[in-house]
Design a protein around this motif. Structure first.
Motif, PDB file in Angstrom:
ATOM      1  N   LYS A  21      58.961  87.009 -18.005  1.00 33.01           N
ATOM      2  CA  LYS A  21      59.307  85.588 -18.213  1.00 33.01           C
ATOM      3  C   LYS A  21      60.405  85.161 -17.235  1.00 33.01           C
ATOM      4  N   HIS A  22      61.349  86.066 -16.971  1.00 37.11           N
ATOM      5  CA  HIS A  22      62.442  85.728 -16.055  1.00 37.11           C
ATOM      6  C   HIS A  22      61.911  85.497 -14.640  1.00 37.11           C
ATOM      7  N   VAL A  23      61.013  86.385 -14.202  1.00 35.44           N
ATOM      8  CA  VAL A  23      60.545  86.284 -12.813  1.00 35.44           C
ATOM      9  C   VAL A  23      59.444  85.231 -12.667  1.00 35.44           C
ATOM     10  N   PHE A  24      58.497  85.226 -13.603  1.00 35.77           N
ATOM     11  CA  PHE A  24      57.300  84.392 -13.389  1.00 35.77           C
ATOM     12  C   PHE A  24      57.251  83.130 -14.252  1.00 35.77           C
ATOM     13  N   GLY A  25      58.214  82.944 -15.154  1.00 34.15           N
ATOM     14  CA  GLY A  25      58.248  81.703 -15.947  1.00 34.15           C
ATOM     15  C   GLY A  25      58.158  81.980 -17.451  1.00 34.15           C
ATOM     16  N   ALA A  26      58.803  81.079 -18.222  1.00 30.76           N
ATOM     17  CA  ALA A  26      58.951  81.281 -19.673  1.00 30.76           C
ATOM     18  C   ALA A  26      57.623  81.306 -20.419  1.00 30.76           C
ATOM     19  N   GLU A  27      56.575  80.727 -19.800  1.00 34.55           N
ATOM     20  CA  GLU A  27      55.264  80.662 -20.478  1.00 34.55           C
ATOM     21  C   GLU A  27      54.508  81.983 -20.443  1.00 34.55           C
ATOM     22  N   ARG A  28      54.973  82.914 -19.612  1.00 35.60           N
ATOM     23  CA  ARG A  28      54.186  84.140 -19.379  1.00 35.60           C
ATOM     24  C   ARG A  28      54.182  85.091 -20.573  1.00 35.60           C
ATOM     25  N   THR A  29      53.059  85.759 -20.738  1.00 39.93           N
ATOM     26  CA  THR A  29      52.982  86.856 -21.716  1.00 39.93           C
ATOM     27  C   THR A  29      52.554  88.100 -20.936  1.00 39.93           C
ATOM     28  N   ILE A  30      52.692  89.280 -21.577  1.00 40.46           N
ATOM     29  CA  ILE A  30      52.257  90.493 -20.879  1.00 40.46           C
ATOM     30  C   ILE A  30      51.219  91.241 -21.723  1.00 40.46           C
ATOM     31  N   ARG A  31      50.522  92.144 -21.047  1.00 41.99           N
ATOM     32  CA  ARG A  31      49.521  92.966 -21.730  1.00 41.99           C
ATOM     33  C   ARG A  31      49.671  94.390 -21.180  1.00 41.99           C
ATOM     34  N   LEU A  32      49.613  95.381 -22.086  1.00 43.33           N
ATOM     35  CA  LEU A  32      49.730  96.775 -21.657  1.00 43.33           C
ATOM     36  C   LEU A  32      48.350  97.417 -21.713  1.00 43.33           C
ATOM     37  N   ARG A  33      47.999  98.080 -20.616  1.00 39.18           N
ATOM     38  CA  ARG A  33      46.711  98.792 -20.578  1.00 39.18           C
ATOM     39  C   ARG A  33      46.981 100.277 -20.416  1.00 39.18           C
ATOM     40  N   PRO A  34      46.201 101.138 -21.091  1.00 40.00           N
ATOM     41  CA  PRO A  34      46.427 102.583 -20.957  1.00 40.00           C
ATOM     42  C   PRO A  34      46.282 103.028 -19.502  1.00 40.00           C
ATOM     43  N   GLU A  73      49.714 100.456 -17.591  1.00 39.86           N
ATOM     44  CA  GLU A  73      49.817  99.486 -16.498  1.00 39.86           C
ATOM     45  C   GLU A  73      50.151  98.173 -17.175  1.00 39.86           C
ATOM     46  N   VAL A  74      51.020  97.401 -16.564  1.00 39.66           N
ATOM     47  CA  VAL A  74      51.443  96.159 -17.209  1.00 39.66           C
ATOM     48  C   VAL A  74      50.892  94.964 -16.435  1.00 39.66           C
ATOM     49  N   ASP A  75      50.196  94.093 -17.156  1.00 39.60           N
ATOM     50  CA  ASP A  75      49.670  92.863 -16.555  1.00 39.60           C
ATOM     51  C   ASP A  75      50.482  91.683 -17.076  1.00 39.60           C
ATOM     52  N   VAL A  76      50.633  90.677 -16.243  1.00 42.21           N
ATOM     53  CA  VAL A  76      51.290  89.440 -16.685  1.00 42.21           C
ATOM     54  C   VAL A  76      50.249  88.323 -16.637  1.00 42.21           C
ATOM     55  N   SER A  77      50.313  87.413 -17.619  1.00 46.75           N
ATOM     56  CA  SER A  77      49.322  86.326 -17.633  1.00 46.75           C
ATOM     57  C   SER A  77      49.503  85.506 -16.355  1.00 46.75           C
ATOM     58  N   CYS A  78      48.391  85.074 -15.779  1.00 41.50           N
ATOM     59  CA  CYS A  78      48.434  84.457 -14.446  1.00 41.50           C
ATOM     60  C   CYS A  78      49.273  83.177 -14.458  1.00 41.50           C
ATOM     61  N   ILE A  87      47.420  89.506 -14.045  1.00 44.94           N
ATOM     62  CA  ILE A  87      47.787  90.129 -12.766  1.00 44.94           C
ATOM     63  C   ILE A  87      48.585  91.396 -13.062  1.00 44.94           C
ATOM     64  N   GLU A  88      48.138  92.498 -12.445  1.00 48.35           N
ATOM     65  CA  GLU A  88      48.841  93.770 -12.656  1.00 48.35           C
ATOM     66  C   GLU A  88      50.157  93.752 -11.883  1.00 48.35           C
ATOM     67  N   VAL A  89      51.257  94.069 -12.563  1.00 53.52           N
ATOM     68  CA  VAL A  89      52.542  93.997 -11.857  1.00 53.52           C
ATOM     69  C   VAL A  89      53.338  95.299 -11.832  1.00 53.52           C
ATOM     70  N   LEU A  90      53.145  96.206 -12.768  1.00 62.68           N
ATOM     71  CA  LEU A  90      53.943  97.438 -12.704  1.00 62.68           C
ATOM     72  C   LEU A  90      53.373  98.547 -13.577  1.00 62.68           C
TER      73      LEU A  90
END
Ligand code: FA5
Length: 348
Positions: free
Chosen positions: A239-252, A263-268, A285-288
């Motif tokens: 949220k800090h880097v890409f904006g307050a509206e963002r959510t994340i998703r964790l994939r194995p 792997e951590v994805d952030v909502s586009c 989008i995969e970010v880290l």
């Protein structure tokens, strides 16, 4: 009295010459010629011995008068020439205050530096310490302490520049985890650190890969750290880097030094998750990479994994900056083209 006549002619000729002189050097030459030891006036004065005693003082006085007249004229001309030279110089040196000033180009910190500073500040605000580690690293810290023994297939995940059998250019910032864990005194409190820096891999350069890029490592180790702590922390980061509206998703996923790994994805942030070219129509989008620290990593540092555990993550600020600012080629960061760099002059 022909001497007097001669003197008058000399005076008139001299005055004409003086008046016509345009250069200081010429004026000096005239002074030497007219008034010098070998000059005509000195000559006249020398010839006075042949005059009668009555004439001698008169001619002498007249000669002196002429010498004074010429000297005064030379001085006057000298002043005129000096004033003229000064005026010329002043005119040449005039400053036109109405001309626009010369533009001074002020540098700005690199967009990658800005991105990393921003993330550092966020974590410092959450009580993390910032730790540095060596870029020329030991195999021991880069791999073995991170649960990647020699001949482990996971070494292939990070193609390595070796210097000797035991020394290499670090392939990730994770060895700083091992170095810090080893030194940490848990009686003083939990370990919360980030470590930004350069890393190196024998990757072929293309639009999204560089053989030299950056990572920011994160590590928290204490009693009772859970995956919820990891997810909450990464959500704050996204949220800090890409904006307050963002959510994340964790994939194995799989990393030898974390279990479980994600792997951590952030909502586009370009389409809000609907799907667009930026997120390749997936909405994410995969970010880290991240995970819960593997017990072997804790054990390797001499800490009891039954008591202590934690989470770790490793992100690529190059890719973060590319996504955030719509930069479509990672190589732009390293070409140092001033036209590219200057677009990110957010510091005025
Ligand atoms: C690692 O390097 C792990 N050490 C990260 C980690 C740390 C996982 C702690 C779990 C716990 P990976 O190889 O996926 O993981 O690299 C992490 C990030 O570095 C990637 O998400 C990507 O953003 C960036 N990255 C990797 N290779 C390159 C490259 N060649 N050019 C630019 N960025 C790269």
């Amino acid at each position: 009295m022909s001497l007097k006549k001669d003197l008058e002619v000399l005076r008139d000729q001299g005055l004409t010459q003086i008046k016509a002189t345009e250069a200081m050097k010429d004026l000096n030459d005239i002074r030497v010629k007219l008034l010098g030891k070998k000059g005509p006036i000195t000559n006249v004065l020398r010839g006075m011995k042949d005059l009668s005693p009555e004439e001698r003082p008169k001619v002498g006085a007249f000669a002196n008068e002429i010498r004074d007249t010429l000297t005064t004229a030379i001085e006057a001309r000298k002043s005129t020439l000096e004033a003229r030279a000064l005026n010329k110089q002043l005119a040449a040196e005039t400053i036109d205050v109405t001309l626009p000033g010369r533009q001074v180009h002020v540098g700005t910190s690199h967009i990658l530096t800005q991105t990393m500073d921003d993330i550092e500040e966020l974590f410092i605000g959450m009580g993390y310490q910032v730790v540095d580690g060596p870029e020329v690293e030991e195999d021991h810290y880069n791999f073995e302490m991170m649960n990647i023994p020699k001949n482990h297939p996971a070494r292939d995940m990070q193609d390595t520049f070796y210097i000797t059998n035991e020394l290499l250019m670090r392939t990730h910032t994770s060895p700083v985890q091992a170095r810090t864990l080893e030194k940490h005194d848990f009686s003083q409190g939990p370990l919360k650190m980030i470590s930004p820096g350069r890393v190196f891999r024998r990757d072929t350069d293309d639009a999204t890969h560089s053989h030299q890029f950056h990572q920011i490592e994160g590590l928290v180790v204490d009693k009772h750290i859970t995956m919820a702590d990891l997810k909450g922390t990464l959500e704050v980061l996204a949220k800090h880097v890409f904006g307050a509206e963002r959510t994340i998703r964790l994939r194995p996923s799989y990393f030898p030094f974390t279990e479980p790994s994600v792997e951590v994805d952030v909502s586009c942030f370009a389409c809000g998750g609907k799907g667009c070219a930026v997120c390749k129509y997936t909405g994410w989008i995969e970010v880290l990479g991240a995970g819960m620290v593997h017990p072997n990593v804790i054990k390797n540092a001499g800490i009891d994994p039954d008591v202590y555990g934690g989470f770790a993550f490793g992100l690529g600020p190059d890719r973060f900056a590319m996504l955030k600012y719509g930069i479509d080629d990672i190589r732009e960061f390293y070409l140092n083209d001033i036209r590219f760099l200057h677009q990110f002059n957010t510091e005025g």
